[in-house]
Design a protein around this motif. Structure first.
Motif, PDB file in Angstrom:
ATOM      1  N   ALA A 294      54.801 -17.174  56.407  1.00  0.00           N
ATOM      2  CA  ALA A 294      56.003 -16.721  57.106  1.00  0.00           C
ATOM      3  C   ALA A 294      57.070 -16.285  56.110  1.00  0.00           C
ATOM      4  N   GLU A 295      57.217 -17.034  55.029  1.00  0.00           N
ATOM      5  CA  GLU A 295      58.198 -16.684  53.997  1.00  0.00           C
ATOM      6  C   GLU A 295      57.884 -15.324  53.373  1.00  0.00           C
ATOM      7  N   VAL A 296      56.611 -15.076  53.112  1.00  0.00           N
ATOM      8  CA  VAL A 296      56.208 -13.790  52.532  1.00  0.00           C
ATOM      9  C   VAL A 296      56.510 -12.658  53.511  1.00  0.00           C
ATOM     10  N   ILE A 297      56.157 -12.854  54.749  1.00  0.00           N
ATOM     11  CA  ILE A 297      56.398 -11.820  55.759  1.00  0.00           C
ATOM     12  C   ILE A 297      57.890 -11.551  55.898  1.00  0.00           C
ATOM     13  N   LEU A 298      58.675 -12.622  55.992  1.00  0.00           N
ATOM     14  CA  LEU A 298      60.119 -12.460  56.146  1.00  0.00           C
ATOM     15  C   LEU A 298      60.741 -11.784  54.931  1.00  0.00           C
ATOM     16  N   SER A 299      60.228 -12.066  53.747  1.00  0.00           N
ATOM     17  CA  SER A 299      60.800 -11.472  52.536  1.00  0.00           C
ATOM     18  C   SER A 299      60.564  -9.967  52.460  1.00  0.00           C
ATOM     19  N   GLU A 300      59.600  -9.475  53.224  1.00  0.00           N
ATOM     20  CA  GLU A 300      59.283  -8.048  53.202  1.00  0.00           C
ATOM     21  C   GLU A 300      60.057  -7.251  54.255  1.00  0.00           C
ATOM     22  N   LEU A 301      60.828  -7.943  55.097  1.00  0.00           N
ATOM     23  CA  LEU A 301      61.559  -7.271  56.162  1.00  0.00           C
ATOM     24  C   LEU A 301      62.882  -6.695  55.667  1.00  0.00           C
ATOM     25  N   SER A 302      63.326  -5.666  56.352  1.00  0.00           N
ATOM     26  CA  SER A 302      64.667  -5.138  56.084  1.00  0.00           C
ATOM     27  C   SER A 302      65.677  -6.163  56.584  1.00  0.00           C
ATOM     28  N   GLU A 303      66.921  -6.040  56.157  1.00  0.00           N
ATOM     29  CA  GLU A 303      67.950  -6.995  56.591  1.00  0.00           C
ATOM     30  C   GLU A 303      68.082  -6.985  58.110  1.00  0.00           C
ATOM     31  N   ARG A 304      68.040  -5.822  58.698  1.00  0.00           N
ATOM     32  CA  ARG A 304      68.164  -5.701  60.160  1.00  0.00           C
ATOM     33  C   ARG A 304      67.021  -6.441  60.856  1.00  0.00           C
ATOM     34  N   ASP A 305      65.781  -6.208  60.397  1.00  0.00           N
ATOM     35  CA  ASP A 305      64.629  -6.866  60.999  1.00  0.00           C
ATOM     36  C   ASP A 305      64.627  -8.367  60.720  1.00  0.00           C
ATOM     37  N   LEU A 306      65.119  -8.758  59.560  1.00  0.00           N
ATOM     38  CA  LEU A 306      65.218 -10.176  59.230  1.00  0.00           C
ATOM     39  C   LEU A 306      66.173 -10.883  60.184  1.00  0.00           C
ATOM     40  N   ARG A 307      67.304 -10.253  60.457  1.00  0.00           N
ATOM     41  CA  ARG A 307      68.263 -10.838  61.409  1.00  0.00           C
ATOM     42  C   ARG A 307      67.630 -10.989  62.792  1.00  0.00           C
ATOM     43  N   LEU A 308      66.868  -9.988  63.219  1.00  0.00           N
ATOM     44  CA  LEU A 308      66.178 -10.056  64.501  1.00  0.00           C
ATOM     45  C   LEU A 308      65.149 -11.183  64.501  1.00  0.00           C
ATOM     46  N   ALA A 309      64.392 -11.318  63.416  1.00  0.00           N
ATOM     47  CA  ALA A 309      63.388 -12.373  63.316  1.00  0.00           C
ATOM     48  C   ALA A 309      64.029 -13.753  63.401  1.00  0.00           C
ATOM     49  N   VAL A 310      65.159 -13.929  62.740  1.00  0.00           N
ATOM     50  CA  VAL A 310      65.865 -15.217  62.780  1.00  0.00           C
ATOM     51  C   VAL A 310      66.317 -15.517  64.209  1.00  0.00           C
ATOM     52  N   LYS A 311      66.815 -14.516  64.913  1.00  0.00           N
ATOM     53  CA  LYS A 311      67.228 -14.725  66.311  1.00  0.00           C
ATOM     54  C   LYS A 311      66.037 -15.121  67.174  1.00  0.00           C
ATOM     55  N   LEU A 312      64.909 -14.432  66.984  1.00  0.00           N
ATOM     56  CA  LEU A 312      63.713 -14.756  67.754  1.00  0.00           C
ATOM     57  C   LEU A 312      63.225 -16.176  67.464  1.00  0.00           C
ATOM     58  N   LEU A 313      63.239 -16.547  66.195  1.00  0.00           N
ATOM     59  CA  LEU A 313      62.815 -17.903  65.826  1.00  0.00           C
ATOM     60  C   LEU A 313      63.765 -18.948  66.396  1.00  0.00           C
ATOM     61  N   SER A 314      65.047 -18.627  66.437  1.00  0.00           N
ATOM     62  CA  SER A 314      66.030 -19.553  67.022  1.00  0.00           C
ATOM     63  C   SER A 314      65.756 -19.777  68.500  1.00  0.00           C
ATOM     64  N   VAL A 315      65.432 -18.723  69.212  1.00  0.00           N
ATOM     65  CA  VAL A 315      65.116 -18.841  70.640  1.00  0.00           C
ATOM     66  C   VAL A 315      63.875 -19.707  70.827  1.00  0.00           C
ATOM     67  N   ILE A 316      62.857 -19.484  70.016  1.00  0.00           N
ATOM     68  CA  ILE A 316      61.648 -20.280  70.111  1.00  0.00           C
ATOM     69  C   ILE A 316      61.944 -21.753  69.826  1.00  0.00           C
ATOM     70  N   ALA A 317      62.736 -22.021  68.777  1.00  0.00           N
ATOM     71  CA  ALA A 317      63.074 -23.402  68.405  1.00  0.00           C
ATOM     72  C   ALA A 317      63.861 -24.098  69.506  1.00  0.00           C
ATOM     73  N   GLU A 318      64.728 -23.382  70.186  1.00  0.00           N
ATOM     74  CA  GLU A 318      65.521 -23.969  71.272  1.00  0.00           C
ATOM     75  C   GLU A 318      64.648 -24.385  72.440  1.00  0.00           C
ATOM     76  N   GLN A 319      63.516 -23.732  72.627  1.00  0.00           N
ATOM     77  CA  GLN A 319      62.623 -24.047  73.737  1.00  0.00           C
ATOM     78  C   GLN A 319      61.741 -25.253  73.464  1.00  0.00           C
ATOM     79  N   GLN A 320      61.752 -25.745  72.237  1.00  0.00           N
ATOM     80  CA  GLN A 320      60.898 -26.879  71.875  1.00  0.00           C
ATOM     81  C   GLN A 320      61.436 -28.175  72.408  1.00  0.00           C
TER      82      GLN A 320
END
Length: 104
Positions: A78-104
């Protein structure tokens, strides 16, 4: 059986090689190695043979099911994948992960 690009990435990392170092040994660009590891491009027969020699495995091993990843390996992937993202896509990924974490 299909070519498993995950195996290339896992074995490269296990060997302590960067994409750049592997690319240099193969006589190709690091982008070409990245494309193989992400499954965007399949390696040629010659590249596959060279990868097998460099990573010390049989060619057939590239066509087996990838081994299950441990939690630490999943986090590293996951770290490797995230490190390859643009800043815009990284921000989106963090938001998506936050939503997933909130559902746990």
């Amino acid at each position: 059986m299909r070519f498993s690009p995950e195996i290339v990435r896992a074995l490269r990392k296990d060997s302590g090689l960067t994409q750049e170092a592997l690319a240099e040994r193969l006589g190709m660009t690091s982008q070409a190695v990245s494309n193989i590891e992400t499954g965007r491009n399949d390696p040629s027969a010659n590249t596959l043979a060279a990868l097998a020699r460099l990573l010390d495995i049989s060619i057939a091993a590239f066509f087996s099911d990838p081994r299950p990843l441990s939690e630490a390996q999943l986090l590293r992937q996951a770290e490797v994948i995230l490190s390859e993202l643009s800043e815009r896509d990284l921000r989106l990924a963090v938001k998506l992960l936050s939503v997933i974490a909130e559902q746990q």
